[in-house]
Design an enzyme around this catalytic site. Structure first.
Site, short mmCIF file in Angstrom:
data_model
loop_
_atom_site.label_atom_id
_atom_site.label_comp_id
_atom_site.label_asym_id
_atom_site.label_seq_id
_atom_site.Cartn_x
_atom_site.Cartn_y
_atom_site.Cartn_z
N CYS A 1 0.84 -1.19 0.00
CA CYS A 1 0.00 0.00 0.00
C CYS A 1 0.88 1.25 0.00
O CYS A 1 1.83 1.35 0.79
CB CYS A 1 -0.88 -0.05 1.24
SG CYS A 1 -1.54 1.51 1.79
N GLU A 2 0.58 2.17 -0.89
CA GLU A 2 1.40 3.38 -0.96
C GLU A 2 1.16 4.34 0.20
O GLU A 2 1.96 5.24 0.42
CB GLU A 2 1.17 4.10 -2.28
CG GLU A 2 -0.18 4.73 -2.46
CD GLU A 2 -0.32 5.42 -3.80
OE1 GLU A 2 -1.08 6.41 -3.85
OE2 GLU A 2 0.30 5.01 -4.78
N HIS A 3 0.09 4.15 0.95
CA HIS A 3 -0.18 5.04 2.08
C HIS A 3 0.64 4.70 3.32
O HIS A 3 1.06 5.59 4.06
CB HIS A 3 -1.67 5.02 2.43
CG HIS A 3 -2.53 5.57 1.34
ND1 HIS A 3 -3.75 5.02 1.01
CD2 HIS A 3 -2.33 6.58 0.47
CE1 HIS A 3 -4.27 5.69 0.01
NE2 HIS A 3 -3.44 6.64 -0.34
N HIS A 4 0.81 3.40 3.59
CA HIS A 4 1.53 2.98 4.80
C HIS A 4 2.74 2.10 4.49
O HIS A 4 3.43 1.68 5.41
CB HIS A 4 0.60 2.18 5.72
CG HIS A 4 -0.62 2.91 6.14
ND1 HIS A 4 -1.84 2.76 5.51
CD2 HIS A 4 -0.81 3.83 7.10
CE1 HIS A 4 -2.73 3.53 6.09
NE2 HIS A 4 -2.14 4.20 7.05
N GLN B 1 -5.08 -0.80 -4.42
CA GLN B 1 -5.70 -1.94 -5.08
C GLN B 1 -6.50 -1.49 -6.30
O GLN B 1 -6.49 -2.16 -7.33
CB GLN B 1 -6.58 -2.71 -4.09
CG GLN B 1 -7.14 -3.99 -4.68
CD GLN B 1 -7.83 -4.86 -3.64
OE1 GLN B 1 -7.34 -5.01 -2.53
NE2 GLN B 1 -8.95 -5.42 -4.02
N HIS C 1 -5.49 -6.28 3.48
CA HIS C 1 -4.54 -5.18 3.63
C HIS C 1 -4.09 -5.12 5.08
O HIS C 1 -4.90 -4.96 5.98
CB HIS C 1 -5.21 -3.85 3.25
CG HIS C 1 -5.63 -3.79 1.82
ND1 HIS C 1 -5.20 -2.81 0.97
CD2 HIS C 1 -6.43 -4.60 1.08
CE1 HIS C 1 -5.72 -3.00 -0.22
NE2 HIS C 1 -6.46 -4.09 -0.19
N CYS D 1 -2.71 -2.85 6.61
CA CYS D 1 -3.03 -1.57 7.25
C CYS D 1 -4.43 -1.63 7.90
O CYS D 1 -4.74 -0.81 8.75
CB CYS D 1 -2.92 -0.41 6.27
SG CYS D 1 -3.90 -0.57 4.78
#
Length: 188
Positions: free
Chosen positions: A84-87, A126, A154, A156
C-alpha cells in the site's frame, strides 16, 4: 531506473536506530542489506511503465477462431501481493481474476500472470492495480474488452489501526464491453 540500494541500506539502518534497536547486534547486522535486496525484488515494477510491461509480456498468437464468435478468455485466482502506498503495508492474500475478449489475437496464459505480478511490484492502491493490469492487457492483446477483479487483505486494516483481521477488499475494473455486458462481468 535503478534502485539505490546503498541509500536504502543507510535509511533502514537509521530506522532501526530510530525505533530503539541496535543495528550492530548480531541479528540485525545484515538487515539493511537484506531489506535492500528484498526491495529490489518486491518493487521491481517501479522501474517499468505500463507500456513497457505490455511490451515485455505482450507475446500474442492468432486467435484459434478469429471473428467467428465472441469468446472470452478467463483466468482466475492469480496470486499476487503488493504494498500500500499510504503505509507501505503489505497487501496480501490477493487473488486476481482477469478476462478479455480476443480481437484476433490471444496472449499466453503465463503472460497474464506475469503482467499481474509485475504490476503488483509497485507501491500501489488496489484500485490502481486493477486499472494497471487492465491497461497493460488491453495494449498487449489489442482489445478494449477487459475485466479485472481483485480481492485481497490489507495489513493496514488487519494488523494495525482497526485490526479487523477478517476484512477483505474487492475492486472491479471493467473496460469496453465489460462495462455494460452483465454476462461478461459474471465470468469474473
Amino acid at each position: 531506473m535503478t534502485m539505490d540500494t546503498k541509500a536504502i541500506e543507510t535509511h533502514i539502518r537509521g530506522i532501526l536506530e530510530a525505533i530503539g534497536e541496535d543495528p550492530d547486534r548480531e541479528g540485525l547486522r545484515e538487515t539493511p542489506q537484506r531489506v535492500a535486496r528484498m526491495y529490489e525484488e518486491i518493487f521491481a515494477g517501479i522501474s517499468y511503465s505500463n507500456h513497457e510491461i505490455a511490451e515485455m509480456f505482450g507475446k500474442t498468437f492468432e486467435s484459434p477462431s478469429p471473428g467467428q464468435s465472441q469468446t472470452a478468455v478467463v483466468m482466475k485466482d492469480i496470486s499476487v501481493f503488493s504494498y500500500c502506498e499510504h503505509h507501505m503495508a503489505l497487501m496480501y492474500d490477493m487473488n486476481v481474476n482477469v478476462a478479455y475478449v480476443p480481437r484476433g489475437r490471444v496472449i499466453g496464459l503465463s503472460k497474464i500472470a506475469r503482467i499481474c505480478d509485475m504490476a503488483s511490484k509497485r507501491l500501489q492502491l488496489q484500485e490502481r492495480l486493477g486499472q494497471d493490469i487492465a491497461e497493460i492487457l488491453m495494449e498487449a492483446v489489442g482489445t478494449p474488452d477487459v475485466g479485472v477483479v481483485i480481492t485481497g487483505s490489507h495489513s493496514c486494516m488487519t494488523a494495525r489501526g482497526i485490526r479487523n483481521v477478517s476484512s477483505r477488499t474487492t475492486t472491479k475494473t471493467f473496460c469496453g464491453a465489460f462495462q455494460t455486458d452483465r454476462s461478461l462481468q459474471e465470468l469474473l
